[in-house]
Structures are given as C-alpha cells and as structure tokens.
Write a protein that holds these residues in place. Structure first.
Motif, PDB file in Angstrom:
ATOM      1  N   ASP A  89     -28.993  20.703  40.597  1.00 16.80           N
ATOM      2  CA  ASP A  89     -28.300  21.560  41.347  1.00 16.80           C
ATOM      3  C   ASP A  89     -29.008  22.967  41.572  1.00 16.80           C
TER       4      ASP A  89
ATOM      5  N   ARG B  26     -24.027  11.029  42.307  1.00 20.85           N
ATOM      6  CA  ARG B  26     -25.164  11.701  43.036  1.00 20.85           C
ATOM      7  C   ARG B  26     -26.274  11.020  43.736  1.00 20.85           C
TER       8      ARG B  26
ATOM      9  N   ALA C 248     -28.617   9.651  42.569  1.00 18.10           N
ATOM     10  CA  ALA C 248     -29.903  10.243  42.032  1.00 18.10           C
ATOM     11  C   ALA C 248     -31.116   9.144  41.766  1.00 18.10           C
TER      12      ALA C 248
END
Length: 348
Positions: free
Chosen positions: A147, A180, A182
C-alpha cells in the motif's frame, strides 16, 4: 517481439543492510556466496541480456535470520492424507513468536527496494519480503509494502525454519494475499537437512525444496481456498511439472481418497513458473506440457547465477524448436504483463 523487451521475474537485489546482517551472523545463501550488487550493474546486465525490466527480490535465507543462524535446531513437518500439517522442532520460532530483528530487516530491505524502483521505474520492480513465521508481522509488512511502498508483490521463502507454505498457521497471510489478488513469488530455501557434501543448496536442494513447498500447499488446500492469488514457483517449479501426476495419483489412491487425482492436478496447474536455470532441452518439454497457457515467465536468477549462466540458458530458450506460435514472446514478456499491468506496453 524483440528479446530486449523481456520481463525478468526472478532477479535479485542485495541491499547493503541485508548483506551486512548475513555477514554478521556468518550466513550465506545455502552455501552460496552473497555477490555484490548495484542498480548500475543490474541495468548493464539487463541491457546485455535483453531484459527490459527486472522484478527484484531478496533471496534465501530471507529476513528471518534467527532461523538460519549457526547452532540453531531443526524443525521437521509432515502432511497427513487429510491435509493436516503437523510438525515438531527445537530452537525455532513458534507461531507468531515475535522477532523484532526480522521485522526491522524486512522494513529496511523493502524500503531499499522501493527506492531502487522509484529511481528506475521502467527497469526495476520489487517483491517485498515479509518476516514469516511471525504471521502478524508478515501481515503488517505486506500491507505496508503493497500500500505504501507500491511493491509489485511479495516474496516468500519455500520454508522458514522447516515450516512449509501450506502450514495451517500461515492461513491468515494467504487469506490476505488472496483478498488483494497479490502476486507471490516463491523462492527456494535450504531444506531442513544437511547440505549434500560439497554441493551448495542452489545446485541441488533448491529445486527439491520448491517442489516440496508447492506440494505442501496443494495438498493442504491453499490453492483451492485462495483462487485470486497468483503464485510463481522458481526454477521451472523444481521437478513439479515432471512429477505432478505421480503426486496426484498417489495422493488420490493411497493418502486422501476424498480428492481425485484430477482435483490435485487442477490445483497444481494454478502455479506459475519461471525459467531461471530451467530453460533446457530436457526441462522445457515437461514444463510446457504441464503449465497452463500464460503461466510460464522469464527468469534469470542474476546475480546469484552469474551472467554467463544467463547466456547459457537464454541460448536454449532462444533456440527451442517446439514453441507454439507466439509462445516464446509470451514467455519473454506477455505473460508477465498480465501479472504486472503497470509494466504493460501501450497497445499500438
């Protein structure tokens, strides 16, 4: 596509603070010396090897160095046929045991990588290190790196103190990384056993440990529970592509009859694979036969693998006769663009 457009998902960074920490503890990377690194040297290598961008990571032993310090005990773990991991050990971190040194080192390493990416945004990306097996600290650092620092993903070692990535204690981290969507790069570490005499871990043991953690993840349901996370296995997945049907068939018939062999193969095929040290006339056929379309990515393993090694394996990749139309270009760049949209070239 010109080879100079390659995206290298398996390239390493050597932050000075990390190199010093290893040196102070008398550590290396599985018996492999820690090389010098600079952004200028990395970019010069990339220019010579036809690489446009390298997504950099810290290699083994990662940032939780107390698990690897001389004189520590060992940990062993097993997975039952029902997908439950068990383990015993001595001298290792337990679930969420705080390791402030690992947290501090992870933060320093990640901020160094972020600075390099900021200074060279089109040439350098970064995978953030997290201080497993401390799950709470790993969650904190992953959030900060993704982030605040803008990391392109997270790097995890194949094992930390003998604990593999399918360990149920790591479930909160997998859940957050899945939330997320990810990208996770799995790099091998020295397995919890002595080195093969005279043979550093990167030569032999790393391919074994990559295979071990991938199977542990699949049999413990990490991939079936978390459908959005994208996991890249180093070095062509070790010997996973070659042995996948052995693993799946024996699991379904002898260990866990509640899951079919096809179920296990389906999960194993969710992995992505890089070509670092794995592009050869014998490994490419197995890798390409097993991997899903779009799941093979270019890797160099520089600087731990010297530039001469990159040239050696690039030659096999560039002369491989059995690529489907467009497949070589996808491995060089296109497949990585799908995982890292910020690196995608504008469409003509």
């Amino acid at each position: 596509m010109n080879a100079s457009q390659r995206i290298d998902v398996h390239q390493h960074i050597v932050p000075p603070v990390w190199a010093k920490a290893l040196n102070d503890l008398g550590l290396d990377s599985g018996g492999w010396a820690i090389p010098a690194w600079s952004a200028a040297d990395a970019i010069a290598m990339m220019d010579e090897q036809g690489i446009a961008t390298g997504v950099l990571s810290v290699t083994a032993p990662g940032v939780h160095l107390s698990n690897n310090a001389p004189g520590k005990g060992t940990t062993t773990g097993t997975t039952t046929g029902t997908g439950t991991a068990t383990g015993t050990g001595t001298g290792r971190s337990t679930d969420n045991q705080r390791a402030p040194q690992a947290q501090t080192l992870a933060r320093a390493v990640n901020e160094y990588g972020a600075e390099m990416a900021k200074d060279h945004p089109t040439r350098i990306g970064s995978f953030a290190s997290v201080p497993l097996p401390d799950v709470d600290a790993a969650l904190e650092e992953a959030a900060y790196a993704l982030d605040t620092l803008g990391a392109d993903g997270v790097v995890l070692m194949s094992n930390t103190g003998g604990r593999y990535l399918g360990d149920p204690a790591f479930e909160p981290l997998w859940a957050e990384l899945d939330r997320r969507a990810a990208v996770v790069f799995v790099h091998p570490a020295q397995p919890p056993m002595p080195l093969l005499p005279g043979t550093p871990a990167p030569v032999a043991d790393y391919v074994f440990d990559t295979t071990r953690t991938a199977l542990n993840m699949a049999l413990n349901g990490v991939l079936s529970r978390h459908r959005k996370v994208k996991v890249i296995l180093s070095h062509g997945g070790g010997f996973l592509p070659y042995a996948a049907y052995r693993f799946a068939g024996l699991n379904a018939t002898a260990l866990d009859t509640s899951r079919t062999a096809e179920d296990v193969i389906h999960d194993l095929k969710r992995f992505y694979f890089d070509t670092a040290l794995a592009a050869s006339p014998s490994s490419l056929p197995s890798l390409l036969a097993f991997a899903e379309p779009g799941h093979v990515l270019y890797g160099s393993d520089w600087p731990f693998a010297p530039q001469e090694a990159g040239t050696y394996y690039n030659r096999f990749l560039e002369t491989y006769p059995d690529f489907a139309p467009g497949q070589a270009e996808a491995i060089d760049r296109g497949n990585a663009e799908a995982l890292f949209p910020r690196l995608a070239q504008p469409k003509a």
